[in-house]
Design a protein around this motif. Structure first.
Motif, PDB file in Angstrom:
ATOM      1  N   ALA A   1      27.903  16.756  20.259  1.00  0.00           N
ATOM      2  CA  ALA A   1      27.996  15.296  20.420  1.00  0.00           C
ATOM      3  C   ALA A   1      27.278  14.761  21.654  1.00  0.00           C
ATOM      4  O   ALA A   1      27.238  13.552  21.856  1.00  0.00           O
ATOM      5  CB  ALA A   1      29.475  14.889  20.475  1.00  0.00           C
TER       6      ALA A   1
ATOM      7  N   VAL B   1      21.171  25.245  16.307  1.00  0.00           N
ATOM      8  CA  VAL B   1      20.018  25.640  17.117  1.00  0.00           C
ATOM      9  C   VAL B   1      18.855  26.029  16.210  1.00  0.00           C
ATOM     10  O   VAL B   1      19.040  26.535  15.103  1.00  0.00           O
ATOM     11  CB  VAL B   1      20.355  26.824  18.063  1.00  0.00           C
ATOM     12  CG1 VAL B   1      21.285  26.380  19.180  1.00  0.00           C
ATOM     13  CG2 VAL B   1      20.950  28.008  17.304  1.00  0.00           C
TER      14      VAL B   1
ATOM     15  N   VAL C   1      25.734  19.363   8.497  1.00  0.00           N
ATOM     16  CA  VAL C   1      24.376  18.883   8.756  1.00  0.00           C
ATOM     17  C   VAL C   1      23.449  20.088   8.563  1.00  0.00           C
ATOM     18  O   VAL C   1      23.384  20.983   9.403  1.00  0.00           O
ATOM     19  CB  VAL C   1      24.230  18.266  10.152  1.00  0.00           C
ATOM     20  CG1 VAL C   1      22.791  17.775  10.349  1.00  0.00           C
ATOM     21  CG2 VAL C   1      25.212  17.106  10.329  1.00  0.00           C
ATOM     22  N   SER C   2      22.790  20.101   7.423  1.00  0.00           N
ATOM     23  CA  SER C   2      21.923  21.216   7.068  1.00  0.00           C
ATOM     24  C   SER C   2      20.469  20.807   7.281  1.00  0.00           C
ATOM     25  O   SER C   2      20.173  19.948   8.129  1.00  0.00           O
ATOM     26  CB  SER C   2      22.200  21.624   5.618  1.00  0.00           C
ATOM     27  OG  SER C   2      21.427  22.739   5.281  1.00  0.00           O
TER      28      SER C   2
ATOM     29  N   ASN D   1      20.867  16.660   4.531  1.00  0.00           N
ATOM     30  CA  ASN D   1      19.613  16.878   5.252  1.00  0.00           C
ATOM     31  C   ASN D   1      19.276  15.580   5.976  1.00  0.00           C
ATOM     32  O   ASN D   1      19.095  14.546   5.326  1.00  0.00           O
ATOM     33  CB  ASN D   1      18.502  17.214   4.247  1.00  0.00           C
ATOM     34  CG  ASN D   1      17.129  17.113   4.875  1.00  0.00           C
ATOM     35  OD1 ASN D   1      16.867  17.695   5.917  1.00  0.00           O
ATOM     36  ND2 ASN D   1      16.242  16.354   4.237  1.00  0.00           N
TER      37      ASN D   1
ATOM     38  N   TRP E   1      13.345  14.594   8.980  1.00  0.00           N
ATOM     39  CA  TRP E   1      12.709  15.065  10.222  1.00  0.00           C
ATOM     40  C   TRP E   1      12.887  13.961  11.261  1.00  0.00           C
ATOM     41  O   TRP E   1      12.274  12.888  11.164  1.00  0.00           O
ATOM     42  CB  TRP E   1      11.244  15.388   9.962  1.00  0.00           C
ATOM     43  CG  TRP E   1      10.532  15.980  11.138  1.00  0.00           C
ATOM     44  CD1 TRP E   1      11.100  16.492  12.275  1.00  0.00           C
ATOM     45  CD2 TRP E   1       9.127  16.125  11.293  1.00  0.00           C
ATOM     46  NE1 TRP E   1      10.144  16.959  13.132  1.00  0.00           N
ATOM     47  CE2 TRP E   1       8.912  16.743  12.556  1.00  0.00           C
ATOM     48  CE3 TRP E   1       8.029  15.805  10.502  1.00  0.00           C
ATOM     49  CZ2 TRP E   1       7.644  17.033  13.024  1.00  0.00           C
ATOM     50  CZ3 TRP E   1       6.761  16.092  10.982  1.00  0.00           C
ATOM     51  CH2 TRP E   1       6.571  16.705  12.230  1.00  0.00           C
ATOM     52  N   VAL E   2      13.745  14.230  12.227  1.00  0.00           N
ATOM     53  CA  VAL E   2      14.225  13.184  13.132  1.00  0.00           C
ATOM     54  C   VAL E   2      13.753  13.433  14.564  1.00  0.00           C
ATOM     55  O   VAL E   2      13.721  14.584  15.035  1.00  0.00           O
ATOM     56  CB  VAL E   2      15.774  13.128  13.101  1.00  0.00           C
ATOM     57  CG1 VAL E   2      16.272  11.957  13.931  1.00  0.00           C
ATOM     58  CG2 VAL E   2      16.279  13.014  11.667  1.00  0.00           C
TER      59      VAL E   2
ATOM     60  N   THR F   1      14.411  14.031  17.739  1.00  0.00           N
ATOM     61  CA  THR F   1      15.427  14.481  18.698  1.00  0.00           C
ATOM     62  C   THR F   1      14.779  15.595  19.495  1.00  0.00           C
ATOM     63  O   THR F   1      13.598  15.914  19.282  1.00  0.00           O
ATOM     64  CB  THR F   1      16.655  15.059  17.957  1.00  0.00           C
ATOM     65  OG1 THR F   1      16.218  16.192  17.193  1.00  0.00           O
ATOM     66  CG2 THR F   1      17.313  14.041  17.041  1.00  0.00           C
TER      67      THR F   1
ATOM     68  N   GLY G   1      13.817  18.006  16.736  1.00  0.00           N
ATOM     69  CA  GLY G   1      12.784  17.497  15.833  1.00  0.00           C
ATOM     70  C   GLY G   1      11.474  17.196  16.532  1.00  0.00           C
ATOM     71  O   GLY G   1      10.409  17.217  15.913  1.00  0.00           O
TER      72      GLY G   1
HETATM   73  N1  LIG Z   1      16.019  16.762  14.206  1.00  0.00           N
HETATM   74  C1  LIG Z   1      15.629  17.145  13.001  1.00  0.00           C
HETATM   75  O1  LIG Z   1      14.500  16.858  12.563  1.00  0.00           O
HETATM   76  C2  LIG Z   1      16.573  17.915  12.103  1.00  0.00           C
HETATM   77  C3  LIG Z   1      16.168  18.169  10.784  1.00  0.00           C
HETATM   78  C4  LIG Z   1      17.014  18.860   9.931  1.00  0.00           C
HETATM   79  C5  LIG Z   1      18.248  19.283  10.398  1.00  0.00           C
HETATM   80  N2  LIG Z   1      18.625  19.034  11.694  1.00  0.00           N
HETATM   81  C6  LIG Z   1      19.951  19.498  12.100  1.00  0.00           C
HETATM   82  O2  LIG Z   1      20.653  18.442  12.717  1.00  0.00           O
HETATM   83  C7  LIG Z   1      21.611  18.971  13.649  1.00  0.00           C
HETATM   84  C8  LIG Z   1      21.472  18.240  14.971  1.00  0.00           C
HETATM   85  O3  LIG Z   1      20.163  18.466  15.439  1.00  0.00           O
HETATM   86  P1  LIG Z   1      19.412  17.523  16.484  1.00  0.00           P
HETATM   87  O4  LIG Z   1      18.123  17.164  15.880  1.00  0.00           O
HETATM   88  O5  LIG Z   1      20.315  16.464  16.990  1.00  0.00           O
HETATM   89  O6  LIG Z   1      19.093  18.628  17.600  1.00  0.00           O
HETATM   90  P2  LIG Z   1      19.292  18.646  19.182  1.00  0.00           P
HETATM   91  O7  LIG Z   1      18.879  17.367  19.769  1.00  0.00           O
HETATM   92  O8  LIG Z   1      18.625  19.904  19.609  1.00  0.00           O
HETATM   93  O9  LIG Z   1      20.872  18.803  19.340  1.00  0.00           O
HETATM   94  C9  LIG Z   1      21.514  20.000  19.010  1.00  0.00           C
HETATM   95  C10 LIG Z   1      22.954  19.872  19.414  1.00  0.00           C
HETATM   96  O10 LIG Z   1      23.617  21.110  19.106  1.00  0.00           O
HETATM   97  C11 LIG Z   1      24.296  21.519  20.273  1.00  0.00           C
HETATM   98  N3  LIG Z   1      24.477  22.966  20.357  1.00  0.00           N
HETATM   99  C12 LIG Z   1      23.542  23.920  20.430  1.00  0.00           C
HETATM  100  N4  LIG Z   1      24.119  25.115  20.575  1.00  0.00           N
HETATM  101  C13 LIG Z   1      25.458  24.905  20.606  1.00  0.00           C
HETATM  102  C14 LIG Z   1      26.588  25.735  20.747  1.00  0.00           C
HETATM  103  N5  LIG Z   1      26.483  27.068  20.930  1.00  0.00           N
HETATM  104  N6  LIG Z   1      27.815  25.172  20.740  1.00  0.00           N
HETATM  105  C15 LIG Z   1      27.957  23.836  20.591  1.00  0.00           C
HETATM  106  N7  LIG Z   1      26.928  22.981  20.481  1.00  0.00           N
HETATM  107  C16 LIG Z   1      25.683  23.530  20.473  1.00  0.00           C
HETATM  108  C17 LIG Z   1      23.444  21.029  21.424  1.00  0.00           C
HETATM  109  O11 LIG Z   1      24.197  21.062  22.618  1.00  0.00           O
HETATM  110  P3  LIG Z   1      23.557  21.522  24.055  1.00  0.00           P
HETATM  111  O12 LIG Z   1      22.965  20.283  24.654  1.00  0.00           O
HETATM  112  O13 LIG Z   1      24.728  22.059  24.791  1.00  0.00           O
HETATM  113  O14 LIG Z   1      22.513  22.560  23.740  1.00  0.00           O
HETATM  114  C18 LIG Z   1      23.135  19.626  20.909  1.00  0.00           C
HETATM  115  O15 LIG Z   1      24.214  18.783  21.122  1.00  0.00           O
HETATM  116  C19 LIG Z   1      21.325  20.464  13.729  1.00  0.00           C
HETATM  117  O16 LIG Z   1      22.250  21.169  12.934  1.00  0.00           O
HETATM  118  C20 LIG Z   1      19.920  20.601  13.153  1.00  0.00           C
HETATM  119  O17 LIG Z   1      19.673  21.858  12.597  1.00  0.00           O
HETATM  120  C21 LIG Z   1      17.817  18.366  12.546  1.00  0.00           C
END
Ligand SMILES: NC(=O)c1ccc[n+]([C@@H]2O[C@H](COP(=O)([O-])OP(=O)(O)OC[C@H]3O[C@@H](n4cnc5c(N)ncnc54)[C@H](OP(=O)(O)O)[C@@H]3O)[C@@H](O)[C@H]2O)c1
Length: 248
Positions: free
Chosen positions: A9, A86, A146-147, A199, A202-203, A205, A208
């Motif tokens: 979060a 991750v 969230v896959s 899904n 592609w965001v 972040t 992403g």
């Molecule tokens: N962005 C995209 O394009 C995209 C596309 C498809 C799916 N997703 C999925 O969306 C979800 C969120 O991704 P996001 O884009 O928001 O990525 P992000 O900005 O890298 O955020 C990842 C989050 O997961 C947390 N996390 C990592 N390892 C953890 C652990 N061991 N325990 C608890 N929290 C942990 C991180 O916390 P820390 O700050 O502590 O590391 C961060 O809050 C993920 O499941 C990702 O696979 C993202």
């Protein structure tokens, strides 16, 4: 008002889930590894009239998940958002530029691969198990996984973008997560729990990267729309943020 629990979060999609749920008036248990240094999340909590509570939860530390479950106690949870995840190293995003470096044949890092599976699959399974009774006791009874379309076996082939190969640790972890989601949908059906597998697209972040196609606020807005409109028929179905069905 309903209550949600969100993992990961502190930033990215997870932070946006908390922000939008709080704006809708929900109570939110916002979980991250280090709430003490999660400045953006603290700011969201500060203007929430006490509706956002912060908890320390690390998907790699199963005892930390039990501790949060004990803190939430007997209070029902309408929505569990299994968001934290991750991508694995090296590289931090999906872009073509880094793709060749990421978990490609000849460069497999098996310790890294195990860690990606441990966090994305085992940690998420543990959270789902730890809170299943909280969810079952609620009105809405919804779990969101969230896959990623990158975990879809049916979708993956060379003609797609991003093409089917590479990033094997991440892809295989999301494929395993999908199987977990599908299995939980079957297991929890009789309890009336709906398991959505989403899904986000592609965001833009940290994961992403800046080249992403969508803003986090738009992706989360669409995913929350799917949550609000969900019925038991959506349980065990893999959906994209726009509601289209994705093959497993
Ligand atoms: N962005 C995209 O394009 C995209 C596309 C498809 C799916 N997703 C999925 O969306 C979800 C969120 O991704 P996001 O884009 O928001 O990525 P992000 O900005 O890298 O955020 C990842 C989050 O997961 C947390 N996390 C990592 N390892 C953890 C652990 N061991 N325990 C608890 N929290 C942990 C991180 O916390 P820390 O700050 O502590 O590391 C961060 O809050 C993920 O499941 C990702 O696979 C993202």
């Amino acid at each position: 008002m309903p209550t949600a629990l969100v993992t990961g979060a502190n930033r990215g999609l997870g932070l946006e889930f908390v922000r939008q749920l709080a704006a809708l008036g929900w109570h939110v248990h916002a979980c991250c590894r280090q709430p003490g240094v999660a400045a953006d999340l603290q700011q969201v909590a500060a203007v929430s009239d006490g509706r956002v509570a912060l908890h320390a939860l690390d998907l790699g530390d199963l005892a930390s998940i039990d501790r949060v479950a004990a803190t939430v106690g007997g209070r029902p949870l309408d929505l569990l958002v299994n968001n934290a995840g991750v991508l694995g190293n090296p590289g931090t995003h999906f872009s073509e530029r880094s793709r060749s470096m990421l978990q490609s044949v000849g460069r497999f890092d098996y310790d890294e691969w195990l860690e990606v599976l441990r966090i994305n699959v085992i940690g998420t399974a543990k959270v789902s198990e730890a809170f299943v009774n909280h969810i079952a006791a609620s009105e809405r009874k919804c779990i969101v996984m969230v896959s990623s379309v990158m975990g879809s076996i049916g979708w993956n082939d060379r003609s797609r973008f991003p093409p089917g190969g590479g990033i094997h640790a991440y892809r295989s972890s999301k494929a395993a997560l999908n199987m977990l989601a599908r299995g939980l949908a079957a297991d929890l059906h009789e309890k009336g729990i709906v398991v959505l597998t989403l899904n986000p697209g592609w965001v833009k972040t940290e994961m992403g990267g800046a080249d992403g196609m969508f803003e986090a606020k738009d992706s989360v807005h669409r995913m929350l729309g799917l949550v609000i409109r969900s019925t038991p028929a959506h349980s065990g179905v893999f959906q994209s943020h726009d509601g289209t069905e994705i093959p497993w």
